[in-house]
Each structure stands twice: as structure tokens, then as C-alpha cells.
Scaffold this motif. Structure first.
Motif: not given
Length: 190
Positions: A139-141, A158-164, A172-175, A180-186
Motif C-alpha cells: 500500500l505504501r508503494a 479495506y476501510s479507509i481507516a484500515s488503509v490509514y 509512510t510519509c503522508m501527503r 493527490h498525485g505523486p509526491a513533489h520535491d518541497t
């Protein structure tokens, strides 16, 4: 052997016609293969036929099991199920088509040591934890590649809570919310 998680397509593909044939020719019945693999009865039969397996009658199976070498193979198979897959004596009895007492005797003949109920629960808990960790990393990937939590929840039922919870377990570093979308360089662009 119950209870097992539902077989995924990846797991069902891992059970090849040749591996089923080898187990069947070692003395396992179709019902035992169904129980051990988690596949349906028809799928096991089809894979046995695809491998060119010569089917036998129940009488031939009983006669084969009276053979000392077949008994040793069955005992070794039961020990593998018991030690590597965490099966219980009840599940071994179902696989062997015997009573729990007979399954226990076969296990001991193969050099196995009977576990306590607590030890069996610990083995199963460790297996479930390993599977849960594997799912969490998967899921993290997907999340880090841009999938949203609701999408992951729907994909995996799964429920959303289960995924979290699984994403958190995988570190996982959450956005930020609603990004939504791929992680961007900050770092700021020049």
C-alpha cells in the motif's frame, strides 16, 4: 485448512499443475489438495488434468497409504504443514483423512514435536503479522506513486481507516490533505 485468508490470483498462480501432480502422486487426495491450496475443487482437478495426472480411485488411495513409503511421505507432508504453515492437528487430520490422534501419531513418526495451543497461536499470529506487513508495504508503494487513500481502500476492499492504519504501520510519509498525485520535491525552484 481453515481459517486462511482468501487466495489471491498471485497465490493461486503459485500452485502449479506440476506441484499439484507431485503432491497427488505422493498420496494426497483431491480434497486434501483443495484444503491445502485454497483453490476450488474444479480448479485443482483442471490443473491435475493439465499436468497429465493419472487419476486413481479412493480404493487405490487407501491401498497406496498402506504402503510404508507412502505413509512416510504423508507423515513428512504433515510435518511440513505443521511446522512451516502453522497447521493444527485438526487440520492435519483433515488433510490425512484420519483422526486427530492418527495425525498426531504420523507427525511424531516424521520427527515432529507437538506444539501447545499457545505455541500454535503464536505461530499463526506471527504469520498474520508478516502478511499484514507485506500488505502495508505494498500500500505504501502505491500511495507514494500517487494513489489516494480512498482508491487504495476500494482496490483492496479495506476501510479507509484500515488503509490509514496500514500506511502508518509501514512508516509512510503522508501527503497534505487534498493533495493527490505523486509526491513533489518541497525545495523551491529558482
Amino acid at each position: 485448512m481453515n481459517p486462511h485468508p482468501p487466495v489471491t490470483s498471485d497465490a493461486s498462480e503459485a500452485v502449479t499443475p506440476q506441484s499439484l501432480r507431485k503432491q497427488y502422486e505422493s498420496g494426497a487426495t483431491v480434497d486434501e489438495l483443495v484444503t491445502a491450496s485454497g483453490l476450488s475443487y474444479g480448479t485443482v482437478l483442471n490443473r491435475l488434468h493439465d499436468a497429465g495426472t493419472e487419476m486413481r480411485t479412493s480404493w487405490q488411495t487407501r491401498r497406496m497409504r498402506q504402503n510404508p513409503q507412502a505413509r512416510q511421505r504423508l507423515a513428512a507432508h504433515l510435518r511440513t504443514l505443521y511446522e512451516q504453515h502453522g497447521a493444527t492437528l485438526t487440520e492435519l487430520a483433515a488433510v490425512a483423512g484420519e483422526t486427530r490422534r492418527a495425525a498426531r501419531r504420523l507427525l511424531i513418526e516424521a520427527g515432529g514435536t507437538v506444539r501447545t495451543t499457545r505455541q500454535t497461536l503464536q505461530v499463526r499470529a506471527a504469520a498474520r503479522a508478516a502478511e499484514r506487513n507485506k500488505v502495508a508495504l505494498s500500500l505504501r508503494a502505491r500511495y507514494e506513486a500517487g494513489a489516494t487513500v480512498p482508491e487504495l481502500a476500494q482496490e483492496h476492499s479495506y476501510s479507509i481507516a484500515s488503509v490509514y492504519r496500514l500506511l502508518h504501520q509501514a512508516g509512510t510519509c503522508m501527503r497534505p490533505q487534498h493533495h493527490h498525485g505523486p509526491a513533489h520535491d518541497t525545495r523551491k525552484r529558482s
